[in-house]
Write an enzyme that holds these catalytic residues in place. Sequence first.
Site, PDB file in Angstrom:
ATOM      1  CB  THR A   1       8.561  -2.308  -7.813  1.00  0.00           C
ATOM      2  OG1 THR A   1       9.225  -1.625  -6.756  1.00  0.00           O
ATOM      3  CG2 THR A   1       8.387  -3.762  -7.473  1.00  0.00           C
ATOM      4  CD1 TRP A   2       4.126  -2.145 -13.390  1.00  0.00           C
ATOM      5  CD2 TRP A   2       3.683   0.056 -13.314  1.00  0.00           C
ATOM      6  NE1 TRP A   2       3.036  -1.907 -14.193  1.00  0.00           N
ATOM      7  CE2 TRP A   2       2.744  -0.566 -14.155  1.00  0.00           C
ATOM      8  CE3 TRP A   2       3.600   1.430 -13.098  1.00  0.00           C
ATOM      9  CZ2 TRP A   2       1.738   0.159 -14.787  1.00  0.00           C
ATOM     10  CZ3 TRP A   2       2.601   2.149 -13.733  1.00  0.00           C
ATOM     11  CH2 TRP A   2       1.672   1.512 -14.573  1.00  0.00           C
TER      12      TRP A   2
ATOM     13  CE  LYS B   1       8.829   3.930  -2.163  1.00  0.00           C
ATOM     14  NZ  LYS B   1       9.315   2.521  -1.991  1.00  0.00           N
TER      15      LYS B   1
ATOM     16  CB  SER C   1       5.233   7.093  -2.923  1.00  0.00           C
ATOM     17  OG  SER C   1       5.641   5.766  -2.929  1.00  0.00           O
TER      18      SER C   1
ATOM     19  NE  ARG D   1       1.850   4.753  -0.157  1.00  0.00           N
ATOM     20  CZ  ARG D   1       0.853   5.627  -0.298  1.00  0.00           C
ATOM     21  NH1 ARG D   1      -0.077   5.723   0.608  1.00  0.00           N
ATOM     22  NH2 ARG D   1       0.813   6.436  -1.362  1.00  0.00           N
TER      23      ARG D   1
ATOM     24  CG  HIS E   1      17.216   4.731  -7.377  1.00  0.00           C
ATOM     25  ND1 HIS E   1      16.020   4.555  -8.037  1.00  0.00           N
ATOM     26  CD2 HIS E   1      17.176   3.896  -6.308  1.00  0.00           C
ATOM     27  CE1 HIS E   1      15.301   3.644  -7.389  1.00  0.00           C
ATOM     28  NE2 HIS E   1      15.972   3.228  -6.350  1.00  0.00           N
TER      29      HIS E   1
ATOM     30  NE  ARG F   1       3.623   7.639  -8.168  1.00  0.00           N
ATOM     31  CZ  ARG F   1       3.352   6.833  -7.144  1.00  0.00           C
ATOM     32  NH1 ARG F   1       4.349   6.338  -6.415  1.00  0.00           N
ATOM     33  NH2 ARG F   1       2.119   6.513  -6.841  1.00  0.00           N
TER      34      ARG F   1
ATOM     35  N   GLY G   1       8.021   4.142  -9.368  1.00  0.00           N
ATOM     36  CA  GLY G   1       7.528   3.032 -10.175  1.00  0.00           C
ATOM     37  C   GLY G   1       8.635   2.073 -10.599  1.00  0.00           C
TER      38      GLY G   1
ATOM     39  N   GLY H   1      -0.320   2.280  -5.131  1.00  0.00           N
ATOM     40  CA  GLY H   1      -0.096   2.229  -6.581  1.00  0.00           C
ATOM     41  C   GLY H   1      -1.119   3.027  -7.376  1.00  0.00           C
TER      42      GLY H   1
HETATM   43  N1  LIG Z   1       2.974  -2.973 -10.361  1.00  0.00           N
HETATM   44  C1  LIG Z   1       2.818  -1.733  -9.940  1.00  0.00           C
HETATM   45  N2  LIG Z   1       2.016  -0.885 -10.616  1.00  0.00           N
HETATM   46  C2  LIG Z   1       1.832   0.380 -10.193  1.00  0.00           C
HETATM   47  N3  LIG Z   1       2.431   0.905  -9.088  1.00  0.00           N
HETATM   48  C3  LIG Z   1       3.246   0.094  -8.400  1.00  0.00           C
HETATM   49  C4  LIG Z   1       3.493  -1.241  -8.784  1.00  0.00           C
HETATM   50  N4  LIG Z   1       4.338  -1.791  -7.890  1.00  0.00           N
HETATM   51  C5  LIG Z   1       4.620  -0.858  -6.975  1.00  0.00           C
HETATM   52  N5  LIG Z   1       3.963   0.287  -7.276  1.00  0.00           N
HETATM   53  C6  LIG Z   1       3.968   1.550  -6.531  1.00  0.00           C
HETATM   54  O1  LIG Z   1       5.175   2.263  -6.811  1.00  0.00           O
HETATM   55  C7  LIG Z   1       5.614   2.940  -5.627  1.00  0.00           C
HETATM   56  C8  LIG Z   1       6.959   2.401  -5.188  1.00  0.00           C
HETATM   57  O2  LIG Z   1       7.902   2.949  -6.067  1.00  0.00           O
HETATM   58  P1  LIG Z   1       9.226   2.202  -6.447  1.00  0.00           P
HETATM   59  O3  LIG Z   1       8.913   0.870  -6.992  1.00  0.00           O
HETATM   60  O4  LIG Z   1       9.983   3.134  -7.334  1.00  0.00           O
HETATM   61  O5  LIG Z   1       9.948   2.063  -5.040  1.00  0.00           O
HETATM   62  S1  LIG Z   1      11.498   1.765  -4.849  1.00  0.00           S
HETATM   63  O6  LIG Z   1      12.221   2.962  -5.244  1.00  0.00           O
HETATM   64  O7  LIG Z   1      11.848   0.588  -5.633  1.00  0.00           O
HETATM   65  O8  LIG Z   1      11.622   1.517  -3.382  1.00  0.00           O
HETATM   66  C9  LIG Z   1       4.547   2.711  -4.573  1.00  0.00           C
HETATM   67  O9  LIG Z   1       3.622   3.783  -4.761  1.00  0.00           O
HETATM   68  P2  LIG Z   1       2.616   4.264  -3.616  1.00  0.00           P
HETATM   69  O10 LIG Z   1       1.583   3.194  -3.514  1.00  0.00           O
HETATM   70  O11 LIG Z   1       2.043   5.547  -4.119  1.00  0.00           O
HETATM   71  O12 LIG Z   1       3.416   4.451  -2.370  1.00  0.00           O
HETATM   72  C10 LIG Z   1       3.998   1.368  -5.020  1.00  0.00           C
HETATM   73  O13 LIG Z   1       2.723   1.074  -4.500  1.00  0.00           O
END
Ligand SMILES: Nc1ncnc2c1ncn2[C@@H]1O[C@H](COP(=O)(O)OS(=O)(=O)O)[C@@H](OP(=O)(O)O)[C@H]1O
Length: 326
Positions: A84-85, A80, A168, A292, A138, A160, A82, A294
């Site tokens: 995915t980003w 949670k 998150s 969610r 992780h 983060r 970032g 972001g």
């Molecule tokens: N492209 C992009 N840009 C910015 N933020 C993004 C992006 N993609 C995913 N998110 C937000 O990142 C949060 C999920 O974290 P992770 O990707 O680390 O999740 S996981 O560990 O892979 O399950 C989660 O944060 P929150 O929205 O605060 O819950 C996602 O919405």
Amino acid sequence: MEKSDLTVVSDIAQFLEVEELSEECRELISSLPTEKCLLFGNLHQYRGFWHPTKILQTILTCQNQFEARDSDIYLVTLPKSGTTWLKAMAFALVNRTQYDPKSTQHPLLSYNPHQLVPFLEFPHNDVVSSTPRLFSTHLPFVSLPESVKKSGSKIVYLCRNPKDNFVSRFHWQNKLRRQELGSISLEEAFESFCRGVYIYGPIWDHALGYWKQSLENPERVLFLKYDEMKEDPGNHLRKLADFIGCPFSKEKESFNVVDQISELCSFDHLSNLEVNRTGKLPSGVINSNFFRRGEVGDWKNHLTPQMAQKLDEIIKQKLGASGLTF
Ligand SMILES: Nc1ncnc2c1ncn2[C@@H]1O[C@H](COP(=O)(O)OS(=O)(=O)O)[C@@H](OP(=O)(O)O)[C@H]1O
């Protein structure tokens, strides 16, 4: 709860279900502090960090078997933060010659970023392999396989703000929790977070492990913050590209490519793609769970002033004079 949510709930429980543990893992667990996980099953404190039983087994297997290469790139995050980003950005950067970021055939348009960059500690099911190899993990620094620590590979750590990470994680846990267990309350989740007892926690020690490495060995470890990356994704892309050895030129065209990758990987773009609105990973986790809001500062909508103050105090105390701040 919708039908698709029910499917995910049972699948994540299944995912964390313990199949068969090695003798080494069983012996280790018997010597470790153990607590109930809010999500499912138990957590064991191994080398200072909390892991579900099944993940502890995969960590040991990975430590015993994984062979790093000097050319590897490891993207490290606490869940949670970032992940995915960062996966999307690194994949698009490393493969930008093969996959034009403007192309309608770009893999990020048809696959979730988690399918394009495999997790080090989980069975690999990536659909497109990169050269150099890209992995995400992780794992705290202390638990990385020795072959990774000893190699000349690159490590990119993205952290983060703990208050946003908590919020998150709170939403994510409730989405994935078994229905019959009911929802986790904010207070219950907050208490565990403050104690550091959650998957891969505590966040302060996780971040500090890589922070120290980035100071001692800046050629090998790049330390990034989600909050700063949100403010200026373009500059972070350039920094990342320089660090992992695929820099952009100073030519005007390269600015366009940076903008295109930034846009391709943005929250709005990725979260609205069909694959991320309706698709699922092979593990059964639905892709929309990775998106969610972001945003930076969503904690203000959830934490009471007392909770925020308590967490600030813990963070200040834990980070001490390390130089790392949030
Ligand atoms: N492209 C992009 N840009 C910015 N933020 C993004 C992006 N993609 C995913 N998110 C937000 O990142 C949060 C999920 O974290 P992770 O990707 O680390 O999740 S996981 O560990 O892979 O399950 C989660 O944060 P929150 O929205 O605060 O819950 C996602 O919405």
